[in-house]
Design a protein around this motif. Structure first.
Motif, PDB file in Angstrom:
ATOM      1  N   SER A 152       0.811  -1.218   0.000  1.00  0.00           N
ATOM      2  CA  SER A 152       0.000   0.000   0.000  1.00  0.00           C
ATOM      3  C   SER A 152       0.839   1.261   0.000  1.00  0.00           C
ATOM      4  CB  SER A 152      -0.906   0.019   1.237  1.00  0.00           C
ATOM      5  OG  SER A 152      -0.143   0.122   2.429  1.00  0.00           O
ATOM      6  N   GLY A 153       2.078   1.182   0.556  1.00  0.00           N
ATOM      7  CA  GLY A 153       2.867   2.369   0.821  1.00  0.00           C
ATOM      8  C   GLY A 153       2.489   2.922   2.190  1.00  0.00           C
ATOM      9  N   PRO A 154       3.457   3.455   2.954  1.00  0.00           N
ATOM     10  CA  PRO A 154       3.163   3.945   4.298  1.00  0.00           C
ATOM     11  C   PRO A 154       2.067   4.999   4.328  1.00  0.00           C
ATOM     12  CG  PRO A 154       5.523   3.804   3.951  1.00  0.00           C
ATOM     13  CD  PRO A 154       4.886   3.563   2.619  1.00  0.00           C
ATOM     14  N   ALA A 155       1.966   5.835   3.263  1.00  0.00           N
ATOM     15  CA  ALA A 155       0.995   6.913   3.276  1.00  0.00           C
ATOM     16  C   ALA A 155      -0.442   6.402   3.330  1.00  0.00           C
ATOM     17  CB  ALA A 155       1.179   7.806   2.049  1.00  0.00           C
ATOM     18  N   ASP A 156      -0.700   5.234   2.784  1.00  0.00           N
ATOM     19  CA  ASP A 156      -2.049   4.675   2.755  1.00  0.00           C
ATOM     20  C   ASP A 156      -2.158   3.383   3.563  1.00  0.00           C
ATOM     21  OD1 ASP A 156      -3.047   6.693   0.996  1.00  0.00           O
ATOM     22  OD2 ASP A 156      -1.994   5.697  -0.640  1.00  0.00           O
ATOM     23  N   ALA A 157      -1.185   3.160   4.434  1.00  0.00           N
ATOM     24  CA  ALA A 157      -1.174   1.905   5.185  1.00  0.00           C
ATOM     25  C   ALA A 157      -2.339   1.811   6.162  1.00  0.00           C
ATOM     26  CB  ALA A 157       0.148   1.752   5.929  1.00  0.00           C
ATOM     27  N   GLU A 158      -2.792   2.938   6.714  1.00  0.00           N
ATOM     28  CA  GLU A 158      -3.915   2.872   7.650  1.00  0.00           C
ATOM     29  C   GLU A 158      -5.185   2.395   6.949  1.00  0.00           C
ATOM     30  OE1 GLU A 158      -4.634   6.205  10.143  1.00  0.00           O
ATOM     31  OE2 GLU A 158      -2.534   6.417  10.740  1.00  0.00           O
ATOM     32  N   VAL A 159      -5.374   2.823   5.709  1.00  0.00           N
ATOM     33  CA  VAL A 159      -6.522   2.340   4.941  1.00  0.00           C
ATOM     34  C   VAL A 159      -6.423   0.827   4.765  1.00  0.00           C
ATOM     35  CG1 VAL A 159      -7.677   2.428   2.699  1.00  0.00           C
ATOM     36  CG2 VAL A 159      -6.809   4.532   3.733  1.00  0.00           C
ATOM     37  N   ALA A 160      -5.255   0.363   4.359  1.00  0.00           N
ATOM     38  CA  ALA A 160      -5.075  -1.067   4.122  1.00  0.00           C
ATOM     39  C   ALA A 160      -5.225  -1.872   5.401  1.00  0.00           C
ATOM     40  CB  ALA A 160      -3.700  -1.321   3.497  1.00  0.00           C
ATOM     41  N   THR A 161      -4.646  -1.386   6.501  1.00  0.00           N
ATOM     42  CA  THR A 161      -4.729  -2.150   7.744  1.00  0.00           C
ATOM     43  C   THR A 161      -6.120  -2.098   8.361  1.00  0.00           C
ATOM     44  OG1 THR A 161      -3.759  -0.241   8.902  1.00  0.00           O
ATOM     45  CG2 THR A 161      -2.275  -2.038   8.308  1.00  0.00           C
ATOM     46  N   SER A 162      -6.894  -1.056   8.071  1.00  0.00           N
ATOM     47  CA  SER A 162      -8.285  -1.064   8.537  1.00  0.00           C
ATOM     48  C   SER A 162      -9.080  -2.146   7.800  1.00  0.00           C
ATOM     49  CB  SER A 162      -8.926   0.306   8.340  1.00  0.00           C
ATOM     50  OG  SER A 162      -9.116   0.602   6.969  1.00  0.00           O
ATOM     51  N   LEU A 163      -8.803  -2.307   6.500  1.00  0.00           N
ATOM     52  CA  LEU A 163      -9.416  -3.411   5.762  1.00  0.00           C
ATOM     53  C   LEU A 163      -8.973  -4.746   6.343  1.00  0.00           C
ATOM     54  CD1 LEU A 163      -8.876  -2.045   2.134  1.00  0.00           C
ATOM     55  CD2 LEU A 163     -11.061  -2.179   3.344  1.00  0.00           C
ATOM     56  N   GLN A 164      -7.695  -4.844   6.703  1.00  0.00           N
ATOM     57  CA  GLN A 164      -7.199  -6.096   7.262  1.00  0.00           C
ATOM     58  C   GLN A 164      -7.829  -6.388   8.618  1.00  0.00           C
ATOM     59  OE1 GLN A 164      -3.161  -6.416   8.712  1.00  0.00           O
ATOM     60  NE2 GLN A 164      -2.851  -8.302   7.536  1.00  0.00           N
ATOM     61  N   THR A 165      -8.078  -5.350   9.421  1.00  0.00           N
ATOM     62  CA  THR A 165      -8.732  -5.560  10.708  1.00  0.00           C
ATOM     63  C   THR A 165     -10.085  -6.224  10.525  1.00  0.00           C
ATOM     64  OG1 THR A 165      -7.601  -3.658  11.691  1.00  0.00           O
ATOM     65  CG2 THR A 165      -9.634  -4.393  12.762  1.00  0.00           C
ATOM     66  N   THR A 166     -10.836  -5.761   9.528  1.00  0.00           N
ATOM     67  CA  THR A 166     -12.138  -6.365   9.246  1.00  0.00           C
ATOM     68  C   THR A 166     -11.982  -7.811   8.774  1.00  0.00           C
ATOM     69  OG1 THR A 166     -13.073  -4.203   8.682  1.00  0.00           O
ATOM     70  CG2 THR A 166     -14.224  -6.143   7.848  1.00  0.00           C
ATOM     71  N   VAL A 167     -11.024  -8.035   7.879  1.00  0.00           N
ATOM     72  CA  VAL A 167     -10.781  -9.396   7.390  1.00  0.00           C
ATOM     73  C   VAL A 167     -10.325 -10.305   8.526  1.00  0.00           C
ATOM     74  CG1 VAL A 167      -9.294 -10.779   5.878  1.00  0.00           C
ATOM     75  CG2 VAL A 167     -10.313  -8.665   5.031  1.00  0.00           C
ATOM     76  N   TYR A 168      -9.458  -9.792   9.382  1.00  0.00           N
ATOM     77  CA  TYR A 168      -8.937 -10.570  10.515  1.00  0.00           C
ATOM     78  C   TYR A 168     -10.081 -11.047  11.413  1.00  0.00           C
ATOM     79  CZ  TYR A 168      -5.945 -11.673  14.552  1.00  0.00           C
ATOM     80  OH  TYR A 168      -5.313 -12.304  15.594  1.00  0.00           O
ATOM     81  N   ASN A 169     -10.959 -10.116  11.794  1.00  0.00           N
ATOM     82  CA  ASN A 169     -12.065 -10.499  12.669  1.00  0.00           C
ATOM     83  C   ASN A 169     -13.038 -11.433  11.981  1.00  0.00           C
ATOM     84  OD1 ASN A 169     -11.887  -9.024  15.382  1.00  0.00           O
ATOM     85  ND2 ASN A 169     -11.442  -7.380  13.954  1.00  0.00           N
ATOM     86  N   THR A 170     -13.188 -11.281  10.659  1.00  0.00           N
ATOM     87  CA  THR A 170     -14.006 -12.228   9.905  1.00  0.00           C
ATOM     88  C   THR A 170     -13.399 -13.629   9.982  1.00  0.00           C
ATOM     89  OG1 THR A 170     -14.713 -10.489   8.369  1.00  0.00           O
ATOM     90  CG2 THR A 170     -14.949 -12.768   7.638  1.00  0.00           C
TER      91      THR A 170
END
Length: 419
Positions: free
Chosen positions: A328-346
């Motif tokens: 994602s690049g560090p600048a957009d990493a929060e967007v990517a990791t927020s998606l991952q948080t949802t996937v993780y809990n799923t």
């Protein structure tokens, strides 16, 4: 662009990274502590133990639902105040649980904690990545995520023991106090980064469509599905293997200790051989499932397999999140990791459900065979994702943003970049 000589001459900002690691520790402990306190909390709240267990479920559900919308809403704000605001939210939640005699109020407090936890998980790896040169990114993320491992291996047992000695309310009050203390540590040692201006914000769907993002999210989902099938039902599987009689605690202790070893090994290798290390970890996990499916009846084999499983799984979150930040690049990493948080809990929820269905319909012997195709799928995705998601060369050096974007926002501990 970050050069190899710059990486070799750079020092990790240990105090700031440890503050973020402690934040991960407190978040995990807040999430899981009620699970160890069911017998003592249930009478005090006037409900059954199963309903106290829903306090953990409520946290996970709120984290699942809040990660993406809260990350989107807060992207424009300075990052350190957002981080400290989430910590204050955790402190308020833990304090309310410590003082409450109402199940409804306790459940509402847990929903608040889950929302704050979802916000934190979207921030921590991205924050660590911005604090260091690209060639040290994996080690920085490993240090931060070690807080999760330590919380599982040491924090939850220690919190349960503290609650047994001084009461569950005191344990939650202590958690609230630790969260407040962390606010000061973060303010002192974690660098301040600006929020992202509106013109620079990449829409969530566009960020998710970048090459490499979806394979990394797929690996997250498959790995968590396979892991939870086994981990959630380790006790009945141990009984099936002739290792019952209350010895599940020993297996959990072995698993926890092995995860610490796994994250240490990963921290050494993640910036040099991330692809090979992740492939090895997933292949080891798959091999363990094969052994458990065929030879788990021997106690030594069972304990040894659980140790190897813990070592393989311990480093996987660091390797996967590092791949996600690189994609994602560090600048957009929060967007990517927020998606991952949802996937993780799923993955956590669906894996537990799949394991329960397999246990009910086929018995405990089917659990490794249910998990094996899922872990194998994660292995295949990594093997096929060499171009964008899991490159063979060391990631990050000279590649701080996705191709086609300017590289002027590389962050060292003394510089800033856009969020």
């Amino acid at each position: 662009m970050t050069t190899s000589s710059q990486v070799k001459g750079a020092a990790l900002p240990w105090s700031g990274l440890l503050a973020l690691s402690a934040t991960a520790f407190i978040a995990v402990l807040t999430e899981l502590l009620p699970a160890g306190l069911l017998p003592s909390m249930a009478p005090a709240l006037g409900v059954s133990e199963s309903r106290v267990g829903f306090l953990v479920t409520g946290y996970a559900a709120a984290s699942f639902l809040a990660a993406i919308p809260l990350t989107a809403a807060l992207r424009g704000l300075p990052r350190r105040p957002v981080l400290n605001g989430a910590l204050i939210g955790l402190a308020v939640s833990d304090a309310l649980v410590a003082l409450s005699s109402s199940y409804a109020l306790s459940f509402a407090a847990r929903l608040l904690a889950g929302a704050m936890g979802g916000t934190l998980w979207a921030m921590l790896a991205a924050y660590a990545a911005r604090m260091v040169p690209a060639g040290l990114r994996g080690r920085a993320i490993a240090i931060v995520l070690a807080g999760i491992t330590l919380a599982l291996a040491l924090g939850v047992p220690a919190g349960t023991a503290l609650a047994g000695a001084v009461g569950w309310r005191a344990a939650f009050a202590a958690l609230a106090g630790c969260a407040v203390a962390l606010v000061g540590w973060v303010r002192w040692r974690v660098p301040a980064f600006p929020g992202e201006p509106p013109h620079a914000r990449v829409p969530f769907l566009k960020a998710a469509a970048r090459p490499g993002i979806r394979p990394v999210l797929s690996v997250t989902l498959f790995l968590l599905l396979g892991h939870q099938v086994m981990y959630t039902y380790l006790a009945p599987f141990a009984r099936h293997a002739g290792f019952g009689g209350g010895r599940t605690g020993l297996l959990l202790a072995v698993f926890g200790a092995a995860t610490v070893a796994g994250i240490w090994v990963t921290g050494v290798l993640v910036d040099r051989r991330p692809r090979a290390t992740l492939l090895t970890a997933l292949a080891l996990f798959a091999a363990v499932l094969l052994v458990l499916g065929r030879y788990a009846g021997t106690p030594a084999v069972l304990v040894g397999s659980v140790a190897l499983w813990g070592m393989a799984f311990g480093g996987a979150p660091t390797l996967i999140q590092t791949a996600l930040v690189n994609a994602s690049g560090p600048a957009d990493a929060e967007v990517a990791t927020s998606l991952q948080t949802t996937v993780y809990n799923t993955g956590v929820a669906a894996g537990s459900l799949a394991g329960g269905l397999a246990l009910d319909r086929l018995g405990a012997a089917a659990l490794p065979w249910t998990a094996l195709p899922l872990v194998s799928a994660a292995l295949v995705v990594v093997a096929l994702g060499r171009r964008h998601a899991f490159p063979g060369s060391r990631p990050g050096v000279g590649r701080d943003r996705p191709s086609g974007q300017p590289s002027s926002s590389v962050v060292t501990p003394k510089t800033r970049c856009r969020a």
